[in-house]
Design a protein around this motif. Structure first.
Motif, PDB file in Angstrom:
ATOM      1  N   TRP A   1      27.247  28.969  21.007  1.00 48.95           N
ATOM      2  CA  TRP A   1      26.284  28.013  20.427  1.00 48.95           C
ATOM      3  C   TRP A   1      25.010  28.019  21.254  1.00 48.95           C
ATOM      4  N   ILE A   2      23.870  27.985  20.557  1.00 48.89           N
ATOM      5  CA  ILE A   2      22.557  27.842  21.194  1.00 48.89           C
ATOM      6  C   ILE A   2      21.759  26.850  20.362  1.00 48.89           C
TER       7      ILE A   2
ATOM      8  N   THR B   1      28.969  24.868  29.662  1.00 50.73           N
ATOM      9  CA  THR B   1      27.687  24.572  29.033  1.00 50.73           C
ATOM     10  C   THR B   1      26.555  24.844  30.021  1.00 50.73           C
ATOM     11  N   LEU B   2      25.505  25.452  29.521  1.00 50.57           N
ATOM     12  CA  LEU B   2      24.323  25.734  30.335  1.00 50.57           C
ATOM     13  C   LEU B   2      23.141  24.969  29.772  1.00 50.57           C
TER      14      LEU B   2
ATOM     15  N   ALA C   1      24.673  24.203  35.029  1.00 56.95           N
ATOM     16  CA  ALA C   1      25.891  24.373  34.239  1.00 56.95           C
ATOM     17  C   ALA C   1      26.748  23.119  34.321  1.00 56.95           C
ATOM     18  N   HIS C   2      27.513  22.895  33.252  1.00 51.61           N
ATOM     19  CA  HIS C   2      28.478  21.795  33.226  1.00 51.61           C
ATOM     20  C   HIS C   2      29.807  22.353  32.750  1.00 51.61           C
ATOM     21  N   ARG C   3      30.870  21.934  33.401  1.00 50.28           N
ATOM     22  CA  ARG C   3      32.212  22.392  33.074  1.00 50.28           C
ATOM     23  C   ARG C   3      32.942  21.321  32.261  1.00 50.28           C
ATOM     24  N   TRP C   4      33.158  21.592  30.958  1.00 51.27           N
ATOM     25  CA  TRP C   4      33.990  20.728  30.121  1.00 51.27           C
ATOM     26  C   TRP C   4      35.395  21.325  30.121  1.00 51.27           C
TER      27      TRP C   4
ATOM     28  N   VAL D   1      23.269  25.773  25.819  1.00 51.31           N
ATOM     29  CA  VAL D   1      24.069  26.958  25.508  1.00 51.31           C
ATOM     30  C   VAL D   1      25.532  26.645  25.793  1.00 51.31           C
ATOM     31  N   ASN D   2      26.406  26.872  24.814  1.00 48.22           N
ATOM     32  CA  ASN D   2      27.844  26.718  25.006  1.00 48.22           C
ATOM     33  C   ASN D   2      28.501  28.082  25.011  1.00 48.22           C
ATOM     34  N   ALA D   3      29.364  28.311  25.976  1.00 48.76           N
ATOM     35  CA  ALA D   3      30.091  29.574  26.055  1.00 48.76           C
ATOM     36  C   ALA D   3      31.287  29.564  25.111  1.00 48.76           C
ATOM     37  N   THR D   4      31.771  30.738  24.788  1.00 51.51           N
ATOM     38  CA  THR D   4      32.985  30.861  23.991  1.00 51.51           C
ATOM     39  C   THR D   4      34.187  30.427  24.827  1.00 51.51           C
TER      40      THR D   4
END
Length: 317
Positions: A202-203, A175-176, A263-266, A222-225
Motif C-alpha cells: 500500500w502507498i 509501516t514507513l 518506520a513503525h512495527r505493527w 507505505v505499508n509492507a506486504t
C-alpha cells in the motif's frame, strides 16, 4: 439499565472495540472506566505526529458492509469527525483517530496504564499495572487488546477465554512514514495505492485525504506486504526504514531523499484467522473480550465486536 450485579466495568484498551463497548455500557447505566497503555484513544485507527508531520499510519480508511456500522458512520459524519474519501471509503476527520477520540470524550480514561495482571475474583476484580498502579474493584473486566495479548492477560482469570483468543492469527505490517519536499516526488504520485510488488502492499499520500494539510511537505505512508513484514519484523526501526525506503523509492520516482523517514512495527496488524464469534464472555466470572480478531480484519469488525460484547454483558445478545 445495567444488569443486576454488573455496575462497575473496566475496559482494557481504548481502540474502537473497547471504546464502543464502553460507550454502550455507559448509556445503559454502567460505571465504566477505560485503561489504555498508550497516550490516548484510537488503537490502530492511529495518527502519528513527529517533527511537525502527521501521518495516518494505522488503518488507512474504513467501509461499512452492514447497516449498524453504516448508521454509526453517518452519526460520525454528522458530528464532523468522519468524512468520505472516494465512493465508499471513509476516514476520520481531521485525523484517522478522531472518531475514537470523540467517542471516548467524557468517558473515564486512564492512559499510560499497561495492564500486568487481572487479580481478585468475580465481583471484585482489580487491575494491576506494570507501572505499579492498582485499579478497582470492578464487577466485570472486558479486554480489547490484540488476541495474543488478550490471551496472556486472561490466562489466570479466565483460561477458557484465553484459549479461545489464542486461536486468532495475525500477519504483521511494517509501516514507513515519509515526508518529501513538495517538488521531490511527482504530483500526483505515479503509482497505484496497491502496487503489484513483493515488498509493498500500500502507498498513500496523506494530503489526498479530506481535512489533511495539503501544503508543504508531501507526506506518504507505505505499508509492507505480510511476507516482507515477517522477514524484517525483528530488525531495528532504522533498519526497517532503510529496507522499506530502498524497496519503495523506485516506485515513487523521488528525485531527492526524504526529509523524514520513520518506520513503525505493527506486530498484530492484519487478522488472517479470526476466532469466528462476535465476542467472548464468561458470565460466571464477569470477564469478556472483544476486537476485530473475533470476526475479521477490518475496522467494522472491531465496531461489531465491541457492540456485541456490550449487548451480551447487558443480557441483550
Amino acid at each position: 439499565m445495567a444488569v443486576e450485579g454488573i455496575e462497575r466495568v473496566a475496559i482494557v484498551g481504548a481502540g474502537l472495540s473497547g471504546v464502543i463497548a464502553a460507550r454502550d455500557l455507559a448509556v445503559a447505566g454502567c460505571a465504566v472506566h477505560i485503561f489504555e497503555k498508550s497516550r490516548g484513544a484510537g488503537g490502530r485507527m492511529a495518527t502519528r505526529r513527529a517533527e511537525g508531520f502527521a501521518f495516518d499510519h494505522g488503518a488507512q480508511y474504513f467501509k461499512a458492509h452492514g447497516a449498524d456500522f453504516a448508521a454509526e458512520i453517518a452519526a460520525w459524519r454528522s458530528r464532523g469527525f468522519a468524512t468520505s474519501w472516494g465512493e465508499d471509503r471513509f476516514v476520520g476527520l481531521p485525523a484517522m483517530n478522531a472518531p475514537v477520540k470523540a467517542l471516548a470524550d467524557g468517558l473515564p480514561l486512564t492512559t499510560g496504564f499497561t495492564l500486568a495482571r487481572i487479580e481478585g475474583g468475580p465481583g471484585a476484580w482489580t487491575l494491576r499495572a506494570e507501572e505499579g498502579a492498582v485499579a478497582g474493584p470492578f464487577d466485570a473486566v472486558l479486554v480489547s487488546a490484540p488476541a495474543p495479548q488478550t490471551a496472556t492477560l486472561l490466562a489466570a482469570a479466565a483460561p477458557d477465554l484465553a484459549q479461545a483468543a489464542g486461536r486468532a492469527r495475525y500477519a504483521p505490517c511494517l509501516t514507513l512514514m515519509l515526508a518529501f519536499e513538495p517538488d521531490d516526488v511527482p504530483s500526483p504520485l505515479a503509482v497505484p495505492e496497491r502496487p503489484e510488488h513483493a515488498a509493498i502492499a500500500w502507498i498513500a499520500e496523506d494530503g489526498t485525504k479530506p481535512g489533511r494539510l495539503r501544503e508543504g511537505a508531501r507526506r506518504i505512508v507505505v505499508n509492507a506486504t505480510p511476507e516482507f513484514s515477517r522477514a524484517h519484523l525483528e530488525e531495528a526501526p532504522d533498519a526497517i526504514a532503510e529496507a522499506l525506503l530502498a524497496a519503495v523509492a523506485p516506485l515513487l520516482g523521488a528525485t531527492a531523499a526524504p526529509v523524514h523517514a520513520k518506520a513503525h512495527r505493527w506486530r498484530y496488524a492484519l487478522v488472517e484467522e479470526p476466532v469466528g464469534q462476535a465476542c467472548l464472555w464468561d458470565p460466571a466470572r464477569g470477564i469478556g473480550a472483544c476486537g476485530d480478531w473475533c470476526l475479521a480484519g477490518r475496522v467494522e469488525a472491531a465496531f461489531d465486536s465491541g457492540r456485541a460484547l456490550a449487548r451480551t454483558v447487558l443480557g441483550e445478545g
